[in-house]
Design a protein around this motif. Structure first.
Motif, PDB file in Angstrom:
ATOM      1  N   HIS A 153      -2.733   7.836   0.336  1.00 47.35           N
ATOM      2  CA  HIS A 153      -3.375   6.528   0.376  1.00 47.35           C
ATOM      3  C   HIS A 153      -2.679   5.548  -0.567  1.00 47.35           C
ATOM      4  N   ARG A 154      -2.324   6.025  -1.750  1.00 42.08           N
ATOM      5  CA  ARG A 154      -1.644   5.158  -2.710  1.00 42.08           C
ATOM      6  C   ARG A 154      -0.286   4.720  -2.170  1.00 42.08           C
ATOM      7  N   SER A 155       0.410   5.609  -1.511  1.00 44.11           N
ATOM      8  CA  SER A 155       1.710   5.290  -0.938  1.00 44.11           C
ATOM      9  C   SER A 155       1.582   4.227   0.147  1.00 44.11           C
ATOM     10  N   ILE A 156       0.571   4.381   0.992  1.00 43.89           N
ATOM     11  CA  ILE A 156       0.360   3.415   2.081  1.00 43.89           C
ATOM     12  C   ILE A 156      -0.036   2.054   1.515  1.00 43.89           C
ATOM     13  N   GLU A 157      -0.912   2.041   0.506  1.00 43.49           N
ATOM     14  CA  GLU A 157      -1.406   0.793  -0.072  1.00 43.49           C
ATOM     15  C   GLU A 157      -0.307   0.012  -0.785  1.00 43.49           C
ATOM     16  N   THR A 158       0.559   0.719  -1.478  1.00 42.33           N
ATOM     17  CA  THR A 158       1.556   0.043  -2.315  1.00 42.33           C
ATOM     18  C   THR A 158       2.902  -0.142  -1.635  1.00 42.33           C
ATOM     19  N   GLY A 159       3.138   0.648  -0.588  1.00 42.27           N
ATOM     20  CA  GLY A 159       4.440   0.589   0.059  1.00 42.27           C
ATOM     21  C   GLY A 159       5.503   1.388  -0.665  1.00 42.27           C
ATOM     22  N   HIS A 160       5.139   2.113  -1.691  1.00 44.25           N
ATOM     23  CA  HIS A 160       6.074   2.961  -2.419  1.00 44.25           C
ATOM     24  C   HIS A 160       6.069   4.358  -1.821  1.00 44.25           C
ATOM     25  N   SER A 161       7.185   5.019  -1.914  1.00 45.18           N
ATOM     26  CA  SER A 161       7.265   6.383  -1.407  1.00 45.18           C
ATOM     27  C   SER A 161       6.408   7.305  -2.269  1.00 45.18           C
ATOM     28  N   MET A 162       5.954   8.393  -1.669  1.00 46.86           N
ATOM     29  CA  MET A 162       5.164   9.365  -2.421  1.00 46.86           C
ATOM     30  C   MET A 162       5.981   9.954  -3.558  1.00 46.86           C
ATOM     31  N   ASP A 163       7.261  10.147  -3.333  1.00 49.53           N
ATOM     32  CA  ASP A 163       8.118  10.717  -4.358  1.00 49.53           C
ATOM     33  C   ASP A 163       8.167   9.818  -5.591  1.00 49.53           C
ATOM     34  N   THR A 164       8.236   8.493  -5.350  1.00 54.52           N
ATOM     35  CA  THR A 164       8.247   7.533  -6.457  1.00 54.52           C
ATOM     36  C   THR A 164       6.941   7.596  -7.238  1.00 54.52           C
TER      37      THR A 164
END
Length: 632
Positions: A153-164
């Motif tokens: 969810h955080r990745s989708i909301e922020t547009g950052h990769s999960m790895d980041t």
């Protein structure tokens, strides 16, 4: 924030109060847990007295009789609380003086708060006690969840990769732990690095008939087929779940079929990712195998996480005791609140916010003052107590050193009496630590010993003024000081080992010591001049000023000098963390904790945290809007 790996709902300790526990045992024998030690069996009550707990009505404890067998191996001499038998049992390790320990670590998707910090500090204290007090080598493996609904969810909301995201917050977590003095784990295991072992683990469960696949490609553990679920707690079987395809609402996911925009890995059941509980079973077993010594986490992990871990692991290995000892820490909560710290309640204090106001030593002392299994109350009054105890310890150690250096005088010390008291205190503290790591009791014994020493040193110690004065009991006093320093260091209060500057032989510390000595000496000269009534009276007499008028004039003229010495005291404490202790013959000084300043009593933690819990802009990751669903 970091999760201590709980479900989306709150399931705290699931340990009932004493009266409830007795009532359950009277009403139904099948709710008892049997403790098996060789051939003897014994019933135990369902909980410890005074344990604050909460239990949802739809959940019940111990649906079937479960046997816990005391391991064969090395008896540590320690009694530890066993959540399976609801009582303290001997801690017996599989290998002599070696403990294999798996700890549920963080879910790395946001900044950690002091609720998380308190759990890891308390477990760190237990680790240090085992290692330093009982000479046990600890092999600690920590699992880090770097694939999870919240991370997605955080990745989708922020547009950052999960790895980041996961790398950022994992680094931040371990940085915070380092600042709090928590010893790093021996090994770190990350879920995304163990996908293949997890898949093999699930395949084995499937072959044994303990797992089944649903239409969407998910795989669930079959609780009814396993037949031994509910060791810690469970919820009643309400039949099939048509929406998910589960045979029962009790069944839990081993493998989750991927949804649009979600990360996935290929598997025999299609594209997907691991369920929550399976990750710890696979990662812990990958190092320790079918049975190991200790598994730990917050009290909310007892159910469903540890319950499900235990079921799938015992099902995998075909045994009944995958872990010999489960250790759960009580939650931290703010005064006036029964719920644990949670972002959804707007009662979060982040670790950076904590360290802006207090030192890591002060927060660790707070943790030491409450037993690790009990809920930990956080407020200004309790923190003031922790600060005060640390100040007392600083002062005692400093004064002992000054006495030994012949810089302070004290009453004649009976070495025999002090040695006897020292040995008895050592024995009492060791006994307390062996009793389920009872640090509050151990500290109580320590403070009584310090009070005993202070009887010799006196409440206000005066500088030696008589030439040739002697002090008796150097050896005993030095031994007592060394013991206190070593004990505090063992508990993780390492700054106390350098409680006063000048102890370090480095050039910078020597310069600091000389500079402070110069300031204190100058201040003492000002004080001595301002207190010199004979000089004032004599000088005034030469000017034909009466004695009473001279004394009045003295108060008026010397008032700026007294203000100056007061300001010097404040500046030393504020800027250099040097605390002065004035007495009739001068002043002594010692370095104190860097944040032993007056605690603000008007701060409303709940209101403050609601306004300030933000991620730094340079990280460019916005706080989750769905934090009320976090695993905590």
């Amino acid at each position: 924030m970091f999760c201590l790996k709980g479900s989306n709902e709150v399931y705290p300790a699931l340990l009932l109060a004493r009266k409830v526990s007795k009532l359950r045992h009277v009403r139904c024998k099948r709710h008892c847990t049997l403790y098996k030690n060789n051939s003897d069996q014994k019933n135990f009550s369902a909980s410890e007295p005074n344990q604050r707990t909460f239990l949802k009505q739809s959940y019940s404890t111990c649906q079937h009789v479960t046997k816990w067998e005391q391991p064969k191996g090395y008896d540590t001499g320690i009694k530890v609380y066993n959540a399976l038998v609801k009582d303290k049992v001997p801690l017996v390790l599989r290998n002599e003086k070696i403990a294999h320990w798996y700890a549920c670590g963080p879910t790395v998707y946001d900044t950690s708060h002091i609720g998380h910090a308190s759990s890891y500090i308390r477990l760190d204290i237990i680790r240090r006690i085992l290692s330093d007090a009982f000479d046990i080598e600890i092999v600690l493996v920590m699992g880090v969840t770097d694939i999870d609904d919240k991370i997605i969810h955080r990745s989708i909301e922020t547009g950052h990769s999960m790895d980041t995201i996961t790398k950022l917050y994992e680094e931040e977590f371990f940085t915070s732990m380092r600042k709090l003095g928590v010893i790093p784990p021996t090994f770190i295991k990350r879920v995304t690095q163990h996908i293949d072992p997890i898949i093999q683990f699930i395949k084995t469960l499937e072959k044994k008939g303990l797992a089944y696949r649903t239409a969407d490609g998910s795989v669930y553990f079959d609780v009814k087929q396993y037949g031994k679920h509910g060791v810690f707690a469970s919820h009643p079987d309400q039949g099939p779940d048509n929406e998910s395809g589960k045979k029962s609402n009790q069944d839990f996911a081993l493998w989750k079929a991927c949804k649009p925009k979600e990360p996935f890995w290929e598997s025999p059941w299609g594209k997907g990712r691991p369920g929550w509980h399976i990750e710890c079973s696979a990662m812990a077993s990958g190092i320790f195998g079918s049975n190991f010594d200790i598994h730990s986490g917050g009290e909310d992990l007892l159910f469903p996480h540890h319950e499900n871990e235990l079921a799938q692991s015992c099902g995998y290995y075909g045994n009944t005791q995958w872990v010999n000892y489960w250790i759960h820490t009580g939650h931290l909560y703010l005064s006036g609140q029964d719920d644990k710290m949670s972002k959804s309640l707007k009662n979060v204090i982040s670790i950076p916010e904590l360290l802006d106001k207090y030192t890591s030593n002060q927060f660790r002392m707070l943790c030491l003052l409450t037993h690790y299994r009990r809920k930990l109350e956080f407020n200004n009054e309790r923190m003031e107590k922790a600060v005060s105890i640390l100040s007392t310890l600083h002062s005692l150690l400093n004064r002992c050193d000054l006495v030994v250096k012949d810089q302070l005088q004290c009453s004649k010390i009976s070495e025999a009496e002090l040695y006897e008291k020292l040995q008895s205190t050592k024995a009492l503290i060791k006994q307390s630590l062996a009793d389920d790591f009872n640090t509050p009791q151990a500290l109580a014994h320590l403070m009584r010993f310090i009070k005993f020493i202070n009887q010799y040193l006196g409440e206000s110690t005066a500088s030696i003024s008589q030439e040739g004065a002697t002090v008796h009991g150097y050896g005993a006093l030095v031994s007592a000081t060394v013991f206190i320093r070593n004990l505090l260091q063992m508990l993780g209060l390492e700054m106390l080992d350098k409680a006063h500057a000048g102890q370090d032989s480095s050039a910078s510390q020597l310069q600091f010591h000389q500079a402070v000595e110069s300031v204190v000496t100058a201040r003492n000269m000002l004080r001595d001049f301002a207190k010199n009534k004979p000089f004032m009276i004599e000088t005034a007499g030469k000017l034909n000023i009466p004695e009473d008028k001279a004394l009045e004039l003295m108060k008026s003229l010397y008032k700026p000098l007294w203000s100056m010495t007061d300001q010097m005291r404040k500046d030393l404490l504020t800027n250099s963390h040097v605390q002065l202790q004035d007495n009739a013959n001068g002043s002594t000084w010692h370095v104190v904790e860097s944040k032993t300043v007056t605690i603000e009593n008007k701060t409303d933690h709940k209101e403050k945290s609601a306004q300030s819990k933000k991620v730094p802009k340079d990280k460019q990751i916005k706080p989750s809007k769905k934090s009320d669903q976090e695993k905590s």
